[in-house]
Design a protein around this motif. Structure first.
Motif, PDB file in Angstrom:
ATOM      1  N   THR A   8      24.864 -14.041 -30.165  1.00 50.79           N
ATOM      2  CA  THR A   8      24.333 -15.188 -31.081  1.00 50.79           C
ATOM      3  C   THR A   8      24.627 -14.719 -32.291  1.00 50.79           C
ATOM      4  O   THR A   8      24.757 -13.439 -32.555  1.00 50.79           O
ATOM      5  N   VAL A   9      25.071 -15.552 -33.463  1.00 52.63           N
ATOM      6  CA  VAL A   9      25.451 -15.236 -34.859  1.00 52.63           C
ATOM      7  C   VAL A   9      24.002 -15.719 -35.193  1.00 52.63           C
ATOM      8  O   VAL A   9      23.434 -16.492 -35.359  1.00 52.63           O
ATOM      9  N   THR A  10      23.471 -14.445 -36.035  1.00 57.85           N
ATOM     10  CA  THR A  10      22.340 -14.475 -36.414  1.00 57.85           C
ATOM     11  C   THR A  10      21.991 -14.717 -38.184  1.00 57.85           C
ATOM     12  O   THR A  10      21.219 -15.023 -38.636  1.00 57.85           O
ATOM     13  N   ALA A  11      23.415 -14.482 -38.624  1.00 58.02           N
ATOM     14  CA  ALA A  11      23.571 -14.625 -40.206  1.00 58.02           C
ATOM     15  C   ALA A  11      25.059 -14.939 -40.424  1.00 58.02           C
ATOM     16  O   ALA A  11      25.914 -14.466 -39.839  1.00 58.02           O
ATOM     17  N   LYS A  36      25.986 -10.366 -35.884  1.00 56.55           N
ATOM     18  CA  LYS A  36      25.860 -11.049 -34.262  1.00 56.55           C
ATOM     19  C   LYS A  36      25.000 -10.084 -33.719  1.00 56.55           C
ATOM     20  O   LYS A  36      24.804  -8.720 -33.775  1.00 56.55           O
ATOM     21  N   HIS A  37      24.328 -10.662 -32.567  1.00 56.07           N
ATOM     22  CA  HIS A  37      23.570  -9.742 -31.585  1.00 56.07           C
ATOM     23  C   HIS A  37      24.128 -10.199 -30.134  1.00 56.07           C
ATOM     24  O   HIS A  37      24.196 -11.173 -29.676  1.00 56.07           O
ATOM     25  N   PHE A  38      24.080  -9.197 -29.380  1.00 55.27           N
ATOM     26  CA  PHE A  38      24.925  -9.052 -28.087  1.00 55.27           C
ATOM     27  C   PHE A  38      23.859  -8.719 -26.989  1.00 55.27           C
ATOM     28  O   PHE A  38      22.871  -7.949 -27.222  1.00 55.27           O
ATOM     29  N   GLU A  39      23.906  -9.468 -25.857  1.00 56.91           N
ATOM     30  CA  GLU A  39      23.223  -9.090 -24.767  1.00 56.91           C
ATOM     31  C   GLU A  39      24.159  -9.210 -23.408  1.00 56.91           C
ATOM     32  O   GLU A  39      25.177  -9.733 -23.419  1.00 56.91           O
TER      33      GLU A  39
END
Length: 135
Positions: A8-11, A36-39
């Motif tokens: 997800t793009v968080t900023a 970005k945050h990755f899972e």
């Protein structure tokens, strides 16, 4: 080896940086920073420099992004850089490019090399994969 995940793009923060000298084209070039945050098998975050010539209303243009990633690929902790780009004419994604920057790996990702890709599902889910080697 292949590590897959979602992100997800968080900023997304547009900057005032503009190409010099100024050149007038049909699509102006803009620069932004992203986080970005990755899972999944790809876990962590990235800081991104994002450059694009893009028409928001038509959804047409090209981007180039340089990312600094920290986290893990399939449990291997470290950091590295990767670069990617793509072009769209509105509903497609063509001319895709994705590579891991040589000599950028740290920790358990030291010596990483390879390629990968990004895809966006119809529901908006962003997918990433790394096809990588270590050593």
């Amino acid at each position: 080896m292949r590590a897959k995940g979602t992100f997800t793009v968080t900023a997304f923060v547009p900057t005032e940086l503009k190409p010099e000298p100024a050149v007038s084209t049909g699509l102006p070039v803009g620069v932004a920073t992203m986080e970005k945050h990755f899972e999944g098998e790809v876990v962590g975050r990235s800081a991104t420099l994002f450059t694009a010539a893009f028409d928001q209303s038509a959804g047409v243009g090209t981007y180039v992004a340089m990312e600094s990633f920290e986290g893990s690929l399939q449990g291997r902790e470290g950091a590295c850089n990767f670069v990617h780009s793509a072009t769209t004419s509105g509903s497609d994604r063509t001319a895709e490019f994705f590579t891991i920057v040589p000599s950028s790996g740290t920790g358990e990702l030291e010596g990483i090399s390879g390629a990968g890709g990004i895809a966006v599902d119809a529901d908006g889910t962003h997918r990433i994969w790394f096809d990588y080697q270590l050593g």
